[in-house]
Design a protein around this motif. Structure first.
Motif, PDB file in Angstrom:
ATOM      1  N   TYR A  87       1.048  -1.088   0.004  1.00  0.00           N
ATOM      2  CA  TYR A  87       0.266   0.144   0.280  1.00  0.00           C
ATOM      3  C   TYR A  87       0.711   1.309  -0.080  1.00  0.00           C
ATOM      4  O   TYR A  87       0.813   2.592  -0.559  1.00  0.00           O
ATOM      5  CB  TYR A  87      -0.953   0.466   0.678  1.00  0.00           C
ATOM      6  N   ALA A  88       2.251   0.922   0.641  1.00  0.00           N
ATOM      7  CA  ALA A  88       2.985   2.135   0.742  1.00  0.00           C
ATOM      8  C   ALA A  88       3.601   3.033  -0.343  1.00  0.00           C
ATOM      9  O   ALA A  88       3.693   3.508  -0.420  1.00  0.00           O
ATOM     10  CB  ALA A  88       3.894   2.057   1.856  1.00  0.00           C
ATOM     11  N   GLN A 143       3.815   7.690  -7.883  1.00  0.00           N
ATOM     12  CA  GLN A 143       3.740   9.013  -9.468  1.00  0.00           C
ATOM     13  C   GLN A 143       1.904   9.016  -9.767  1.00  0.00           C
ATOM     14  O   GLN A 143       2.716   7.808 -10.954  1.00  0.00           O
ATOM     15  CB  GLN A 143       4.507   9.845  -9.911  1.00  0.00           C
ATOM     16  N   GLY A 144       1.246   9.707  -9.639  1.00  0.00           N
ATOM     17  CA  GLY A 144      -0.293   8.842 -10.322  1.00  0.00           C
ATOM     18  C   GLY A 144      -0.589  10.552 -10.776  1.00  0.00           C
ATOM     19  O   GLY A 144       0.305  11.776 -11.009  1.00  0.00           O
ATOM     20  N   GLU A 204      -8.150  14.046  -5.632  1.00  0.00           N
ATOM     21  CA  GLU A 204      -7.379  14.808  -5.404  1.00  0.00           C
ATOM     22  C   GLU A 204      -6.174  14.451  -5.208  1.00  0.00           C
ATOM     23  O   GLU A 204      -4.902  15.749  -5.111  1.00  0.00           O
ATOM     24  CB  GLU A 204      -7.984  15.745  -5.222  1.00  0.00           C
ATOM     25  N   LEU A 205      -5.489  13.352  -5.042  1.00  0.00           N
ATOM     26  CA  LEU A 205      -4.200  12.902  -4.324  1.00  0.00           C
ATOM     27  C   LEU A 205      -3.140  12.618  -5.310  1.00  0.00           C
ATOM     28  O   LEU A 205      -3.171  12.297  -6.608  1.00  0.00           O
ATOM     29  CB  LEU A 205      -4.444  12.387  -3.864  1.00  0.00           C
ATOM     30  N   PRO A 206      -1.730  13.747  -5.018  1.00  0.00           N
ATOM     31  CA  PRO A 206      -1.019  12.658  -6.619  1.00  0.00           C
ATOM     32  C   PRO A 206      -0.563  11.338  -6.596  1.00  0.00           C
ATOM     33  O   PRO A 206      -0.249  10.636  -7.332  1.00  0.00           O
ATOM     34  CB  PRO A 206       0.284  13.349  -6.058  1.00  0.00           C
ATOM     35  N   ALA A 247      -1.569   0.105 -13.054  1.00  0.00           N
ATOM     36  CA  ALA A 247      -0.825   0.454 -11.586  1.00  0.00           C
ATOM     37  C   ALA A 247      -0.292   1.974 -11.306  1.00  0.00           C
ATOM     38  O   ALA A 247       0.198   2.706 -10.093  1.00  0.00           O
ATOM     39  CB  ALA A 247       0.955  -0.003 -12.125  1.00  0.00           C
ATOM     40  N   THR A 248      -0.957   2.670 -12.581  1.00  0.00           N
ATOM     41  CA  THR A 248      -0.822   4.221 -12.143  1.00  0.00           C
ATOM     42  C   THR A 248      -1.643   4.658 -12.627  1.00  0.00           C
ATOM     43  O   THR A 248      -2.245   5.479 -12.890  1.00  0.00           O
ATOM     44  CB  THR A 248       0.858   4.491 -12.666  1.00  0.00           C
ATOM     45  N   VAL A 249      -2.697   3.729 -12.657  1.00  0.00           N
ATOM     46  CA  VAL A 249      -4.018   4.470 -12.790  1.00  0.00           C
ATOM     47  C   VAL A 249      -5.198   4.930 -11.763  1.00  0.00           C
ATOM     48  O   VAL A 249      -5.264   3.760 -10.655  1.00  0.00           O
ATOM     49  CB  VAL A 249      -4.865   3.836 -13.878  1.00  0.00           C
TER      50      VAL A 249
END
Length: 833
Positions: free
Chosen positions: A250-251, A257-258, A295-297, A425-427
């Motif tokens: 999770y960490a 970076q999203g 809204e988080l990165p 993965a980044t979506v």
């Protein structure tokens, strides 16, 4: 005589009653509220025109939240018209740019708006502006939320129970004991060697019903032996090892970076206001959680678990619109072609007026159309793509994917899930489900995925009446004709294609009055689509089909479902199928047809009984927990954990999981979870109370031990005084006026709840003396404030200094610090607090 009396007064015959012959109609000269189709720009234009004519303008909203939202929308439209998705202002817009019009904004409840020229008054209602259905009834009685359905599984004498501190025993009923001269009711639990533990009602929430794999009988614990504590610490260590890996995963995801989506725009607020139903509290919270994550990165991974028909799709629509407004594409992955079609219609209906381009990929579409869609997707001309497994094909390329929505993840196989893992993965990913699969559920409960629960049913929704019966043509005939006579339609589920025509012939012969049609997954795409559309348009009364309707089909006129050979279906499948009916305010019926009950395997019977038992609205999450119990929870966190679940039961195991994860988050991963709400705070209800008053429910008032115990559990687990008031109403409503002992019980619990909120660990009430015990000195957060503000202890001490009517003093008994207050005659202990 009555007619003579009436004749003295002027009479108006209402049109609904019928007008008197020759009586001229009465013209009130009022006009209906003009339609603005949810457009704030058109609303402002109407207001400007009415203002020019000298009308006073009034906007009426049901709630303050709606008033604030409408004001924001009007202000934003006045300051920045035509700004949507970075487009240039439309110079050919037929609506002139509106100027400000003075108006009053009030919160009240009116059914319809109007214009009344004689009084120069124009009144608009907010729900008509957005075409939303008007709420029925203004008095909203608060629903009690102090317990979950699985907690309320009523205990019966002889049932196995688990006490957090003493281990596994057997429930031996409730018993009255005299404590310091007053009667008190306690819970009696038997342990190994016939040892007896009397559990004070203060600690009733530390006892749970034992549940593990079906048929397993646990070994009773020995009171005073160290075995139970050793078992708990071994389980905690094992859980921590696994949880550590999950939280590290999770960490890592949090560190990736999203894309950080921008805050809500004017258009987002307008879309949400235009939802035709009133948001339930859980639905509003789930929407807020999803948007905050977006809204988080870091990439979002949120599970939205909501019952069938509780509004999960609307949460997905709002998230998708937010993504599109930020220039990102959306993929909506669904398990069936029919659900893809249904979602396509829903998304198009909700987002069409904002020029959002919604398309779908499924076998309903011709090859040529599929290629055209894929080309548009690659070039960024398609904003939202809805589809089945076809979305995971190699030829599907997004120009800029921002959000992935997965509906009913448990319906996808291992290969599909591997592809999904690479894709997301980044979506930002949002998973929607009604009955989460065990591993998904466990990941969320452990904090490796974020979880939103939608448990509040929509207004006026009724539970589905569920009946298990043997296959009987007379019963089927009666059920179908009963539905047809009230203007509804019926689903008949038969999950074997090879003999579905024989069933059709049988039903035709027995029920010639009904119009039947067949639908199944082996039909050609256009045939299946036509069959569903014809049924939707009420060209047929009964749809004889396989379980292809399991997910997402929403036809409010269908309120009876008959499932043939229900014994062949899984629990989640039955729950989903039953959820296809009862989606309006009509009473719905589900008939589960089986071979003779005596011939069914025990596990099958348990499954059917579970689906019959969980008819309450919002029970999908609890059904998933029951599914674990029936199938065995060995694979909950891997095979090595199954032994612990058998030895301590699921509820106790889950409690240790939560404690272990909370410890890890506070100790080893404290930096990562900084700013998050403290997890290891004392749970509500841990403050104990010792009062010298008779506070219990007499058995002559509620005879059943299990019902009394259930009520004690709920009452001692309440979070605030509003919930206590709600339970007062419920008890009076169900059992009538209660005796003095019950009123004392409510007073004691109220005292305990207020003391818990202030941070005290124990309350003692003896005659006119109230003792309040402070937490131990190790709880530094109570005595010292980390951010430099005044601590809770300092606030309490400052307040005591200002109290004139009570004598209060601080005492120290060894390591225990307590506050002693003398209550003057006639005062209540709660007023001291």
């Amino acid at each position: 005589d009555l007619r003579k009396q009436i004749a003295r007064f002027p009479a108006i015959m209402h049109s609904f009653v019928g007008s008197a012959e020759g009586t001229p109609p009465i013209e009130f000269m009022s006009l209906p509220q003009p339609s603005v189709n949810g457009s704030i720009k058109v609303l402002l234009h109407q207001m400007m025109e009415l203002g020019k004519e000298g009308n006073e303008l009034v906007l009426v909203c049901d709630t303050q939240d709606e008033a604030n939202r409408l004001k924001d929308l009007l202000d934003e439209e006045l300051t920045s018209p035509n700004e949507v998705r970075g487009e240039e202002p439309d110079t050919e817009d037929p609506v002139p740019a509106p100027g400000p019009a003075p108006y009053q904004l009030i919160t009240d409840a009116l059914h319809l708006g109007f214009i009344y020229p004689p009084a120069h008054l124009a009144l608009f209602t907010e729900h008509q502006v957005f075409g939303r259905l008007k709420r029925r009834g203004l008095a909203k009685r608060k629903r009690f939320k102090g317990f979950s359905q699985k907690e309320a599984q009523q205990l019966r004498r002889g049932d196995y129970v688990v006490h957090v501190d003493y281990g596994i025993g057997r429930f031996a009923g409730l018993q009255k004991l005299k404590v310091r001269g007053v009667d008190q009711e306690v819970m009696r639990v038997l342990y190994e060697g016939n040892d007896v533990l009397y559990v004070n009602l203060n600690f009733v929430n530390r006892v749970q019903k034992y549940a593990s794999q079906e048929g397993h009988l646990p070994k009773l614990s020995k009171l005073g032996a160290p075995d139970w504590e050793r078992l708990k610490s071994r389980a905690r260590k094992h859980i921590k090892d696994i949880a550590r890996e999950l939280i590290a995963l999770y960490a890592r995801r949090r560190a990736e970076q999203g894309f950080a989506f921008a805050p809500d725009t004017h258009w987002q607020k307008e879309l949400e206001a235009s939802f035709m139903f009133e948001d339930t509290p859980d639905q509003a919270k789930a929407t807020a959680d999803v948007k905050a994550d977006m809204e988080l990165p870091s990439p979002m991974d949120r599970l939205v678990c909501g019952d069938v028909g509780f509004g999960k799709t609307e949460v997905a629509v709002r998230a998708a619109f937010k993504s599109v407004l930020n220039g990102k594409q959306v993929a909506v992955l669904v398990p069936t072609t029919i659900l893809a079609q249904q979602h396509h219609n829903t998304f198009t209906d909700r987002l069409g007026r904002y020029s959002v381009r919604v398309d779908s990929l499924s076998r309903f579409k011709a090859k040529k159309d599929q290629l055209s869609t894929l080309e548009g997707l690659k070039l960024g001309k398609v904003d939202i793509l809805i589809g089945t497994h076809r979305l995971l094909s190699k030829d599907v390329h997004f120009k800029d994917l921002g959000l992935l929505v997965i509906d009913e993840e448990h319906r996808f196989g291992v290969t599909a899930k591997e592809k999904l893992r690479q894709l997301r993965a980044t979506v930002d990913t949002m998973t929607l489900t009604a009955t989460p699969i065990p591993r998904t559920l466990q990941f969320s409960l452990m904090g490796a995925r974020d979880l939103s629960l939608i448990n509040t049913p929509p207004r006026n929704r009724l539970p589905i009446v569920t009946e298990i019966a043997q296959f009987d043509l007379q019963l089927i005939r009666e059920a179908i004709l009963k539905e047809l006579h009230r203007g509804g339609q019926v689903y008949f589920i038969h999950d074997r294609i090879h003999d579905i025509d024989e069933i059709l012939s049988l039903l035709h012969t027995k029920i010639p009055e009904a119009r039947f049609h067949v639908a199944h997954g082996q039909m050609k795409g256009h045939e299946l689509e036509k069959a569903m559309m014809d049924f939707l348009e009420k060209k047929y009364d009964v749809l004889l089909c396989t379980k292809i309707i399991e997910s997402g089909i929403d036809i409010p006129s269908v309120n009876t479902i008959i499932i043939n050979r229900a014994d062949r279906f899984g629990l989640a499948e039955l729950y989903q199928l039953r959820g296809r009916v009862g989606r309006s305010n009509e009473q719905a019926y589900a008939y589960l047809l089986t071979p003779p009950i005596s011939s069914l395997p025990r596990l099958t019977l348990r499954r059917l009984q579970a689906i019959q038992e969980f008819t309450e609205l919002g029970s999908g999450f609890n059904l998933a927990m029951r599914d674990l119990e029936i199938r065995g929870a060995g694979n909950l966190l891997g095979a090595e954990q199954s032994g612990f679940i058998m030895e301590m039961g699921i509820e106790m195991y889950q409690r240790i999981v939560e404690e272990a994860v909370a410890e890890l988050k506070e100790q080893e991963f404290d930096k990562m979870f900084q700013g998050a709400k403290a997890l290891a705070q004392r749970p509500a209800g841990e403050t104990t109370i010792d009062a010298d008053v008779e506070a219990y429910i007499p058995d002559i008032f509620i005879e059943s031990d299990s019902e009394r115990l259930d009520f004690y559990r709920r009452l001692y687990g309440v979070a605030n005084t509003d919930d206590i008031e709600s339970m007062r109403h419920e008890l009076r409503d169900r059992f009538g006026e209660y005796p003095e002992e019950v009123e004392n019980l409510f007073g004691v619990v109220e005292l305990k709840t207020i003391a818990s909120g202030a941070g005290f660990v124990k309350v003692e009430l003896q005659r006119n003396q109230l003792s309040l015990f402070f937490p131990s000195s190790e709880e530094t957060r109570f005595y010292e404030s980390e951010d430099g503000s005044v601590s809770r202890f300092q606030r309490i001490m400052s307040h005591i200094a200002t109290m004139r009517q009570y004598r209060a003093q601080l005492k120290q008994d060894g390591k225990q610090l307590r506050l002693l207050a003398i209550i003057p005659g006639g005062s209540e202990p709660r007023s001291v607090l």
